[in-house]
Design a protein around this motif. Structure first.
Motif, short mmCIF file in Angstrom:
data_model
loop_
_atom_site.label_atom_id
_atom_site.label_comp_id
_atom_site.label_asym_id
_atom_site.label_seq_id
_atom_site.Cartn_x
_atom_site.Cartn_y
_atom_site.Cartn_z
N ASN A 49 -15.70 -21.50 16.99
CA ASN A 49 -16.40 -22.77 17.17
C ASN A 49 -15.39 -23.92 17.19
O ASN A 49 -14.57 -24.04 16.28
CB ASN A 49 -17.42 -22.99 16.04
N MET A 50 -15.49 -24.76 18.23
CA MET A 50 -14.51 -25.84 18.36
C MET A 50 -14.99 -27.08 17.61
O MET A 50 -15.94 -27.74 18.00
CB MET A 50 -14.33 -26.16 19.86
N SER A 51 -14.31 -27.38 16.52
CA SER A 51 -14.59 -28.61 15.79
C SER A 51 -13.50 -29.61 16.16
O SER A 51 -13.01 -29.59 17.30
CB SER A 51 -14.59 -28.31 14.29
N SER A 52 -13.08 -30.44 15.24
CA SER A 52 -12.04 -31.43 15.55
C SER A 52 -11.49 -31.99 14.24
O SER A 52 -12.20 -32.01 13.23
CB SER A 52 -12.65 -32.56 16.36
N GLU A 53 -10.28 -32.48 14.29
CA GLU A 53 -9.72 -33.19 13.14
C GLU A 53 -10.62 -34.40 12.83
O GLU A 53 -10.73 -34.81 11.68
CB GLU A 53 -8.29 -33.64 13.45
N ALA A 54 -11.28 -34.93 13.88
CA ALA A 54 -12.18 -36.07 13.67
C ALA A 54 -13.33 -35.71 12.73
O ALA A 54 -14.01 -36.60 12.22
CB ALA A 54 -12.74 -36.55 15.00
N GLY A 55 -13.54 -34.38 12.53
CA GLY A 55 -14.59 -33.95 11.61
C GLY A 55 -14.06 -33.67 10.23
O GLY A 55 -14.83 -33.37 9.31
N ALA A 56 -12.74 -33.75 10.07
CA ALA A 56 -12.18 -33.45 8.75
C ALA A 56 -12.40 -34.61 7.79
O ALA A 56 -12.46 -34.43 6.57
CB ALA A 56 -10.69 -33.12 8.87
N GLN A 57 -12.46 -35.83 8.35
CA GLN A 57 -12.73 -37.01 7.54
C GLN A 57 -13.67 -37.92 8.33
O GLN A 57 -13.70 -37.84 9.55
CB GLN A 57 -11.43 -37.80 7.27
N PRO A 58 -14.41 -38.80 7.65
CA PRO A 58 -15.27 -39.72 8.40
C PRO A 58 -14.44 -40.66 9.26
O PRO A 58 -13.40 -41.15 8.81
CB PRO A 58 -16.03 -40.49 7.31
N GLN A 59 -14.86 -40.89 10.50
CA GLN A 59 -14.08 -41.70 11.44
C GLN A 59 -14.91 -42.86 11.98
O GLN A 59 -15.73 -42.65 12.87
CB GLN A 59 -13.62 -40.86 12.64
N PRO A 60 -14.71 -44.07 11.47
CA PRO A 60 -15.42 -45.21 12.05
C PRO A 60 -15.07 -45.34 13.53
O PRO A 60 -13.95 -45.03 13.93
CB PRO A 60 -14.87 -46.42 11.28
N MET A 61 -16.03 -45.79 14.32
CA MET A 61 -15.93 -45.97 15.78
C MET A 61 -15.93 -44.63 16.53
O MET A 61 -15.79 -44.58 17.74
CB MET A 61 -14.68 -46.77 16.19
N LEU A 62 -16.01 -43.54 15.76
CA LEU A 62 -16.20 -42.22 16.36
C LEU A 62 -17.29 -41.53 15.53
O LEU A 62 -17.27 -40.33 15.35
CB LEU A 62 -14.92 -41.40 16.25
N SER A 63 -18.21 -42.36 14.99
CA SER A 63 -19.11 -41.89 13.93
C SER A 63 -19.89 -40.63 14.31
O SER A 63 -19.90 -39.65 13.57
CB SER A 63 -20.07 -43.00 13.54
N LEU A 64 -20.53 -40.66 15.48
CA LEU A 64 -21.40 -39.54 15.84
C LEU A 64 -20.57 -38.29 16.16
O LEU A 64 -20.91 -37.18 15.76
CB LEU A 64 -22.26 -39.93 17.05
N TYR A 65 -19.46 -38.51 16.87
CA TYR A 65 -18.57 -37.39 17.20
C TYR A 65 -18.07 -36.74 15.91
O TYR A 65 -18.14 -35.53 15.73
CB TYR A 65 -17.41 -37.92 18.04
N SER A 66 -17.60 -37.58 15.01
CA SER A 66 -17.07 -37.10 13.74
C SER A 66 -18.14 -36.35 12.93
O SER A 66 -17.90 -35.29 12.37
CB SER A 66 -16.54 -38.33 12.99
N ALA A 67 -19.37 -36.89 12.95
CA ALA A 67 -20.46 -36.26 12.19
C ALA A 67 -20.86 -34.91 12.79
O ALA A 67 -21.13 -33.96 12.06
CB ALA A 67 -21.67 -37.19 12.13
N THR A 68 -20.89 -34.83 14.14
CA THR A 68 -21.26 -33.54 14.74
C THR A 68 -20.17 -32.51 14.46
O THR A 68 -20.45 -31.33 14.30
CB THR A 68 -21.46 -33.64 16.27
#
Ligand SMILES: NC(=O)c1ccc[n+]([C@@H]2O[C@H](COP(=O)([O-])OP(=O)(O)OC[C@H]3O[C@@H](n4cnc5c(N)ncnc54)[C@H](OP(=O)(O)O)[C@@H]3O)[C@@H](O)[C@H]2O)c1
Length: 319
Positions: free
Chosen positions: A182-201
């Motif tokens: 499953n492809m996640s992202s470093e953006a999901g390792a911590q909360p990322q403002p301005m990428l909120s939905l991407y980071s949350a998914t």
């Protein structure tokens, strides 16, 4: 009396100090060993991916990371089912794989933003294949730039492409011995403002994958979650690769080496080191501060200008 209690205090402090040093030495030795095993030893000590089954299914397989995984899996001897929206692109990639690696391919044209209804048809198309590997890679960027949550167009579609929960129809086919990536992202390792939905998914994908792995590994199903930093693809405007930003093919090669060595990985050594550096030097309290959000807005504006210039330049070249 004072001397006795002083010496007890000193001994206590020495004990706590010694224990703390030992704890951190053991912790960092373990981290170094795991990193060495996952990113260095794995180059020579590789899992035989063909042992999972004859076919690998890759979603989002016509460009970027998905296309690179499809090619690398074919190079390692698997036949490939390519899944994406564009039939033309699917045919081109299928032909490339067949001619370069001499493997069989099948294509499935589908749009993951259409939600749950697409899965029965996909499961039916795969019914008679010996599927060993499923790469849930598909994902879309909802905007060319970093944006505030209320400016995201069609937020519900983002969830559909990034969250592989509905894939149980596909997963069920991996009975007994299978690998799901499953492809996640470093953006999901911590909360990322301005990428909120991407980071949350992406944190959803991470937790979902890690929980599934522990539920099903005893039944022979391995679920690996891959959380990369930046890879040069359409999503990142095909920025030139460098030490920090991997090319998709180099990334897929390294990431597939980690199978069997780690169920949660950054995918490559460079991204693992960036993950450690970021968690030390850019902690949550700083990243989530109003100051940082302001700086991110400024950065987003300058990126927008650069992207517009790049687009204009490539348009004038085409003319
Ligand atoms: N690039 C990075 O730096 C980076 C970093 C961390 C994580 N990731 C993750 O890695 C994954 C792949 O990203 P990428 O950078 O390789 O993206 P990409 O180059 O834009 O490729 C996306 C792929 O998905 C397909 N696709 C897009 N929307 C689709 C939809 N609605 N239905 C079916 N197929 C669809 C596209 O093909 P068609 O257009 O033909 O449908 C294409 O094959 C994503 O999950 C992304 O979040 C990327």
């Amino acid at each position: 009396m004072d001397t006795v209690s002083d010496s007890m205090l000193v001994r206590g402090l020495v004990f706590i100090g010694g224990f703390t040093v030992l704890y951190y030495m053991l912790k960092w030795s373990w981290i170094c060993w795991c990193g060495f095993r996952v990113y260095v030893l794995s180059k020579v000590w590789q899992t035989d991916l063909k042992a999972y089954g004859q076919w690998a299914v890759v979603t989002g397989a016509t460009s970027g990371i998905g296309k690179a995984y499809a090619n690398e899996l074919a190079r390692r001897g698997l036949d490939i089912v390519l899944v994406s929206r564009s039939k033309d692109k699917l045919h081109i990639v299928a032909k490339e794989i067949e001619s370069q690696h001499g493997r069989q391919t099948q294509i499935i044209q589908t749009d993951f933003t259409e939600g749950h209804d697409i899965y029965p048809a996909i499961a039916e198309a795969l019914r008679d294949l010996d599927i060993g590997i499923l790469v849930n890679n598909v994902g879309m960027n909802y905007s060319d730039k970093l944006v505030h949550f209320l400016d995201i167009p069609n937020p519900e579609q983002v969830g559909f492409t990034h969250t592989p929960t509905h894939n149980n129809g596909l997963c069920i086919q991996l009975k007994g011995n299978g690998l799901i990536i499953n492809m996640s992202s470093e953006a999901g390792a911590q909360p990322q403002p301005m990428l909120s939905l991407y980071s949350a998914t992406k944190i959803f994908v991470t937790y979902f994958s890690r929980s599934l792995n522990s539920e099903y590994k005893s039944q022979g199903i391995t679920v690996q979650c891959v959380a990369p930093f930046m890879v040069s693809t359409n999503m990142t405007h095909n920025l030139p690769p460098n030490l920090l930003l991997k090319s998709a093919s180099a990334f897929a090669r390294e990431a597939l080496n980690t199978v069997g060595h780690s169920s949660y990985t950054s995918g490559c050594a460079s991204h693992a080191l960036q993950n450690i550096a970021l968690s030390i030097f850019f902690p949550d309290w700083l990243r989530l501060s109003s100051y940082c959000v302001k700086q991110t807005e400024k950065f987003a504006q300058s990126m927008e200008k650069k992207i517009d210039e790049m687009t204009e330049r490539s348009a004038s070249k085409e003319d």
